[in-house]
Design a protein around this motif. Structure first.
Motif, PDB file in Angstrom:
ATOM      1  N   THR A  93       0.831  -1.208   0.000  1.00 57.86           N
ATOM      2  CA  THR A  93       0.000   0.000   0.000  1.00 57.86           C
ATOM      3  C   THR A  93       0.861   1.252   0.000  1.00 57.86           C
ATOM      4  O   THR A  93       0.604   2.200  -0.747  1.00 57.86           O
ATOM      5  N   ARG A  94       1.896   1.247   0.832  1.00 60.75           N
ATOM      6  CA  ARG A  94       2.783   2.414   0.900  1.00 60.75           C
ATOM      7  C   ARG A  94       3.570   2.608  -0.391  1.00 60.75           C
ATOM      8  O   ARG A  94       3.751   3.734  -0.857  1.00 60.75           O
ATOM      9  N   ILE A  95       4.051   1.518  -0.963  1.00 55.12           N
ATOM     10  CA  ILE A  95       4.800   1.628  -2.219  1.00 55.12           C
ATOM     11  C   ILE A  95       3.889   2.142  -3.325  1.00 55.12           C
ATOM     12  O   ILE A  95       4.289   2.986  -4.124  1.00 55.12           O
ATOM     13  N   ASP A 131       2.327   9.083  -6.419  1.00 56.42           N
ATOM     14  CA  ASP A 131       2.825  10.440  -6.231  1.00 56.42           C
ATOM     15  C   ASP A 131       4.039  10.710  -7.116  1.00 56.42           C
ATOM     16  O   ASP A 131       4.130  11.748  -7.774  1.00 56.42           O
ATOM     17  N   PHE A 132       4.972   9.767  -7.145  1.00 59.16           N
ATOM     18  CA  PHE A 132       6.197   9.908  -7.935  1.00 59.16           C
ATOM     19  C   PHE A 132       5.883  10.062  -9.418  1.00 59.16           C
ATOM     20  O   PHE A 132       6.437  10.923 -10.099  1.00 59.16           O
ATOM     21  N   GLU A 133       4.973   9.231  -9.914  1.00 64.54           N
ATOM     22  CA  GLU A 133       4.612   9.298 -11.329  1.00 64.54           C
ATOM     23  C   GLU A 133       3.877  10.589 -11.667  1.00 64.54           C
ATOM     24  O   GLU A 133       4.042  11.131 -12.760  1.00 64.54           O
ATOM     25  N   ASN A 134       3.098  11.101 -10.730  1.00 67.45           N
ATOM     26  CA  ASN A 134       2.417  12.377 -10.969  1.00 67.45           C
ATOM     27  C   ASN A 134       3.422  13.522 -11.092  1.00 67.45           C
ATOM     28  O   ASN A 134       3.219  14.448 -11.866  1.00 67.45           O
ATOM     29  N   ARG A 135       4.499  13.461 -10.321  1.00 71.00           N
ATOM     30  CA  ARG A 135       5.512  14.509 -10.355  1.00 71.00           C
ATOM     31  C   ARG A 135       6.477  14.350 -11.525  1.00 71.00           C
ATOM     32  O   ARG A 135       7.061  15.315 -11.978  1.00 71.00           O
ATOM     33  N   ASN A 136       6.674  13.132 -11.992  1.00 75.16           N
ATOM     34  CA  ASN A 136       7.653  12.853 -13.045  1.00 75.16           C
ATOM     35  C   ASN A 136       6.984  12.175 -14.224  1.00 75.16           C
ATOM     36  O   ASN A 136       7.264  11.027 -14.526  1.00 75.16           O
ATOM     37  N   ALA A 166       5.297  -7.902  -6.566  1.00 78.74           N
ATOM     38  CA  ALA A 166       5.752  -9.063  -5.801  1.00 78.74           C
ATOM     39  C   ALA A 166       5.106  -9.080  -4.418  1.00 78.74           C
ATOM     40  O   ALA A 166       4.697 -10.144  -3.928  1.00 78.74           O
ATOM     41  N   LEU A 167       4.991  -7.933  -3.776  1.00 79.99           N
ATOM     42  CA  LEU A 167       4.339  -7.864  -2.471  1.00 79.99           C
ATOM     43  C   LEU A 167       2.855  -8.192  -2.572  1.00 79.99           C
ATOM     44  O   LEU A 167       2.298  -8.875  -1.715  1.00 79.99           O
ATOM     45  N   LEU A 168       2.222  -7.726  -3.634  1.00 77.97           N
ATOM     46  CA  LEU A 168       0.810  -8.038  -3.848  1.00 77.97           C
ATOM     47  C   LEU A 168       0.629  -9.536  -4.062  1.00 77.97           C
ATOM     48  O   LEU A 168      -0.265 -10.152  -3.472  1.00 77.97           O
ATOM     49  N   GLN A 196      11.472  -0.711 -11.157  1.00 78.75           N
ATOM     50  CA  GLN A 196      11.879  -1.582 -10.053  1.00 78.75           C
ATOM     51  C   GLN A 196      10.875  -1.512  -8.908  1.00 78.75           C
ATOM     52  O   GLN A 196      10.543  -2.534  -8.302  1.00 78.75           O
ATOM     53  N   LEU A 197      10.367  -0.323  -8.603  1.00 74.89           N
ATOM     54  CA  LEU A 197       9.363  -0.194  -7.548  1.00 74.89           C
ATOM     55  C   LEU A 197       8.050  -0.861  -7.952  1.00 74.89           C
ATOM     56  O   LEU A 197       7.374  -1.465  -7.117  1.00 74.89           O
ATOM     57  N   GLN A 198       7.695  -0.779  -9.233  1.00 73.95           N
ATOM     58  CA  GLN A 198       6.488  -1.463  -9.693  1.00 73.95           C
ATOM     59  C   GLN A 198       6.631  -2.977  -9.560  1.00 73.95           C
ATOM     60  O   GLN A 198       5.687  -3.664  -9.166  1.00 73.95           O
TER      61      GLN A 198
END
Length: 77
Positions: free
Chosen positions: A28-30, A36-41, A61-63, A54-56
């Motif tokens: 959830t946090r990621i 947020d990161f994608e909205n800014r970049n 993987a966590l999901l 990598q974060l995706q």
């Protein structure tokens, strides 16, 4: 522009504290961070998408881990 020596390794980040999170809470946090990161970049600005990808992958993987745990918990009843 700063003089950057590309042969120098990147700075190492070390933790000073840690806190246990469930896979679902971490996912959830990621996801919130990614949104947020994608909205800014936006991709319109170009740039390197390596961190985002990598974060995706980590998020997925966590999901997957969370879903497997739920499934195995349901079968054990």
């Amino acid at each position: 522009m700063d003089n950057i020596n590309v042969s120098d390794p990147p700075a190492r980040i070390t933790t000073i504290t840690s806190k246990k999170l469930s896979a679902k809470r971490a996912q959830t946090r990621i996801q919130a961070f990614l949104d947020d990161f994608e909205n800014r970049n936006s991709t319109l600005k170009g740039g390197d998408k390596t961190v985002t990808v990598q974060l995706q992958k980590l998020n997925q993987a966590l999901l997957d881990e969370s879903q497997k745990r739920r499934k195995s918990a349901g079968e054990g009843r």
